[in-house]
Write an enzyme that holds these catalytic residues in place. Structure first.
Site, short mmCIF file in Angstrom:
data_model
loop_
_atom_site.label_atom_id
_atom_site.label_comp_id
_atom_site.label_asym_id
_atom_site.label_seq_id
_atom_site.Cartn_x
_atom_site.Cartn_y
_atom_site.Cartn_z
N GLN A 146 0.76 -1.32 -0.16
CA GLN A 146 0.01 -0.01 0.05
C GLN A 146 0.65 1.28 0.05
OE1 GLN A 146 -4.59 0.56 1.37
NE2 GLN A 146 -3.06 0.46 3.05
N ASP A 147 1.90 1.23 -0.09
CA ASP A 147 3.00 2.33 -0.01
C ASP A 147 4.24 2.30 -0.71
OD1 ASP A 147 3.49 5.10 0.30
OD2 ASP A 147 3.98 4.78 2.36
N ILE A 148 4.37 1.54 -1.75
CA ILE A 148 5.52 1.49 -2.55
C ILE A 148 5.67 2.69 -3.14
CG2 ILE A 148 6.25 0.54 -4.66
CD1 ILE A 148 6.18 -1.66 -2.45
N THR A 158 1.61 7.04 -0.67
CA THR A 158 2.45 8.44 -0.83
C THR A 158 1.84 9.01 -2.37
OG1 THR A 158 4.29 7.48 -0.01
CG2 THR A 158 4.89 9.32 -1.37
#
Ligand code: NAG
Ligand code: NAG
Ligand code: NAG
Ligand code: NAG
Ligand code: NAG
Ligand code: NAG
Ligand code: NAG
Ligand code: NAG
Ligand code: NAG
Ligand code: NAG
Ligand code: NAG
Ligand code: NAG
Length: 633
Positions: free
Chosen positions: A458-460, A497
């Site tokens: 979920q936050d690559i 992000t």
């Protein structure tokens, strides 16, 4: 004879005596000196003349007889064999630590009958410890650590009743610990760690009531911990770790009221943790990890008010985590991982204000992480993940002020940092960049398809991909990760992000693996372009239909060679095919409709498969040329 004559005669013979002794000491030292190698600049070169009392490293008594020979750290290389110990009947301190002396310790060392202090540590001495050491009846301190001494510890050591400190650690000593050690009534420090001692710990060790530090760690000791150990009322450190001790931990351990550190890790101890440990009021470290301890963790653990380190990991402990753990106000490390603990994590854990590391992974704990810990419940499950492209999580830290993960250190730091630094970006050549992309794909493929319960990161982003010294990618920061329960679609607040979040998250809160695929596409383009592909992305997204066939003309006609990082030379040879195909793959991942994006397994397979040859020279390929070819190519 007149009395005056008598006195004169006496004086003369006294003089003769000290004179001949000095000659002997001088001769002996000079003979030894010629046998040694030493750096010519060091002070041994000042050893000339016939008055050793004025030489560096030497102290004499009033009768000008040597009492102290201190040549520690003089860079000496040689043996002790040409040193005639007979010449030093008044020597009290012999300090030769930290040189390169080798060979055996000569038995004649037993002639130093006045010796109190013997430091021969950190040299290359080999062979046995001579039994003549038993003649040094005035010895207080024996320091032989850091050599290559072999054989057994001479039982004669038990005669040396003046010994206060014995350090034979870090040698190659074998055989048993002599039971004669029980005679040493004023021994405080006994360090035999890092040797090859075997057999059991003699119960006579328990007769040395003066012991304050007993370190028998890293040997091959077997059998039980003797119950006599309970007599060591002054013992402050007890290290028996890394041996083959078996049986249970005796209740008598609870009698060691002075104990501050107890290390019994890496043995084969079984049975329960004795309840008596609750008596160890000043214990600060309790290390029992990697044994075979069973039963539940006793509530009495909560009475160890000074404890700062508690590591019970990798045992066979079952039952719940005792609520009394909340009393350990000074606890900074709590590791219970790798047991069979069950039940829920008590709220009291969250009351541990000093806690910096909490590791509860690999147990059978259920229920949520208590609100008092104020951290995402998924995190501790993630400490199980082991993949070369995923940062290892050792646990997580949480207290009133901070919550953070304790993870492996990755040397080069984030991909973002590297790409924004001119010099580092240029070091990251095409081969390395393609390998980073491959590593990231492998990590995500593992998380999505190979974990028992799929994990969506979920936050690559380029901030959360770290590179090690080999430029291998490691995915980090699972702060927002979600574990997918079968058949459940996870609803969550939008995480991630800005600039990497899949577009569908703007209108749906449904998170699935395809969000990570999109972010992967962004990071991949960023790696190839050397900067965040925000302009390309907005061009792609300005059309809602499946992309990239509807990419605006200016982008469609864009040459790949103009798109990629201008700080690197245009790729040549095999790299051209790889770069072009990877751009194509990234564009497919960036499609607005999640359904059209490939899975990470497909991506990962595509990245390791044979690439088709390019339709035209690399320098002429446009974005449009890459559109429409299917992934399996
Ligand atoms: C000095 O050395 C000689 C032989 O080298 C020995 O016979 C003599 O006893 C020694 N003297 C003393 C005082 O040790
Ligand atoms: C022995 O020598 C070393 C350095 O050569 C010095 O650090 C140490 O204090 C000396 N010890 C004594 C007791 O003089
Ligand atoms: C024992 O010796 C080893 C190796 O020399 C050392 O690392 C260790 O700290 C010593 N143990 C104690 C209790 O001082
Ligand atoms: C250590 O001792 C063993 C015998 O116990 C011997 O076989 C081995 O060679 C020794 N190793 C060294 C480095 O001295
Ligand atoms: C234990 O330590 C105390 C204080 O250091 C000392 O007075 C006492 O003699 C020691 N006990 C033994 C048996 O050495
Ligand atoms: C360790 O001790 C056992 C006996 O307990 C012995 O059989 C074995 O050879 C020892 N191993 C080493 C490396 O000394
Ligand atoms: C460990 O201890 C048990 C007894 O508690 C014994 O049966 C077993 O052989 C030991 N294992 C090893 C590796 O020494
Ligand atoms: C662990 O201890 C149990 C007894 O409590 C014993 O049956 C078992 O063999 C031990 N396991 C190992 C691996 O030594
Ligand atoms: C807790 O830790 C602090 C700081 O390290 C220390 O001053 C205090 O004595 C400790 N409390 C106990 C009960 O050991
Ligand atoms: C762990 O403990 C249980 C009893 O609580 C025992 O049945 C089992 O054999 C132990 N497992 C191992 C690996 O020793
Ligand atoms: C894990 O805990 C559950 C209860 O929370 C229990 O039913 C189950 O048997 C435990 N599993 C193991 C392997 O101990
Ligand atoms: C998940 O859904 C499939 C079909 O929709 C069903 O066969 C399966 O039993 C479900 N699994 C669970 C754990 O509910």
């Amino acid at each position: 004879m007149a009395p005056s004559f008598l006195i004169l005669l006496l004086l003369q013979s006294l003089h003769a005596c000290t004179y001949s002794q000095r000659v002997n000491q001088t001769d002996s030292l000079l003979k030894w000196k010629t046998s040694l190698h030493y750096k010519s600049q060091t002070s041994l070169s000042s050893w000339v003349g016939d008055n050793p009392c004025s030489w560096v490293g030497i102290t004499c008594d009033k009768a000008r007889s040597i009492t102290n020979l201190n040549l520690s750290s003089y860079g000496l290389k040689g043996t002790l064999h040409s040193l005639n110990f007979l010449a030093f009947p008044t020597l009290m301190e012999l300090q030769l630590s930290d040189n390169s002396l080798y060979g055996t310790i000569p038995p004649s060392i037993g002639k130093l009958s006045q010796l109190r202090i013997l430091y021969l540590d950190c040299n290359d001495f080999s062979g046995n410890i001579p039994s003549e050491i038993g003649l040094l009846t005035s010895l207080n301190l024996l320091s032989l650590y850091g050599n290559q001494l072999n054989g057994a510890i001479p039982k004669e050591m038990g005669i040396l009743e003046s010994l206060k400190n014995i350090d034979l650690s870090n040698n190659n000593l074998s055989g048993q610990i002599p039971s004669s050690i029980g005679n040493l009534k004023i021994l405080c420090i006994f360090n035999l760690s890092i040797n090859k001692l075997s057999g059991s710990i003699p119960h006579e060790v328990g007769m040395v009531g003066s012991l304050s530090k007993l370190d028998l760690s890293s040997n091959n000791l077997s059998g039980p911990i003797p119950t006599s150990i309970g007599n060591l009322k002054n013992l402050s450190i007890l290290y028996l770790y890394q041996n083959k001790l078996s049986g249970s931990i005796p209740q008598e351990v609870g009698m060691l009221r002075s104990l501050t550190k107890l290390g019994l890790s890496r043995n084969n101890l079984s049975g329960p943790i004795p309840t008596s440990i609750g008596n160890l009021k000043i214990l600060s470290s309790l290390f029992l990890w990697k044994n075979n301890l069973s039963g539940s963790i006793p509530q009495e653990v909560g009475m160890l008010g000074s404890l700062s380190n508690l590591d019970l990991s990798r045992n066979n402990l079952s039952g719940p985590i005792p609520t009394s753990i909340g009393n350990l106000k000074n606890l900074s490390i709590l590791s219970l991982s790798g047991n069979k603990l069950s039940g829920s994590i008590p709220q009291e854990v969250g009351m541990l204000r000093s806690l910096s590391i909490l590791s509860l992974s690999r147990n059978n704990l259920s229920g949520p992480i208590p609100t008092s810990i104020a951290f995402h419940s998924e995190i501790h499950s993630l400490t199980n993940i082991r993949h070369r492209n995923i940062v290892k999580l050792y646990g997580f830290c949480s207290n009133a002020e901070h919550s953070f993960l304790v993870c492996e250190f990755i040397e080069r730091g984030s991909l973002r940092k590297i790409l924004t630094n001119e010099e580092e970006a240029m070091d990251l050549n095409w081969i390395k960049r393609l390998n980073v992309i491959k590593g990231l794909a492998n990590a995500l493929c593992y998380m999505h398809h190979e974990c028992s319960t799929p994990i969506i990161h979920q936050d690559i982003s380029s901030n959360n991909v770290l590179l090690d010294l080999e430029y291998e990618a490691h995915v980090s920061n699972f702060g927002t990760a979600r574990i997918l329960k079968p058949n459940s679609s996870v609803r969550s607040l939008v995480a991630g992000t800005f600039g990497y979040i899949a577009p569908e998250l703007a209108y749906t809160m449904e998170v699935n693996e395809k969000c990570d695929v999109y972010s992967f596409g962004v990071v991949t383009m960023e790696v190839l372009m050397g900067r965040h592909p925000s302009d390309l992305i907005s061009a792609l997204l300005s059309q809602l239909a499946p992309l990239p066939s509807s990419t605006p003309p200016n982008w469609r006609q864009m040459l790949i060679k103009d798109l990629i990082d201008p700080r690197l030379l245009v790729p040549t040879g095999e790299a051209t095919v790889h770069v072009a195909s990877t751009v194509r793959l990234a564009l497919v991942c960036l499609q607005a409709n999640p359904q059209y994006r490939p899975t990470m397994r497909q991506v990962s397979q595509a990245l390791t498969s044979e690439w088709p040859p390019l339709p035209k020279p690399f320098s002429m390929i446009t974005l449009e040329d890459l559109v429409g070819q299917d992934l399996s190519g």
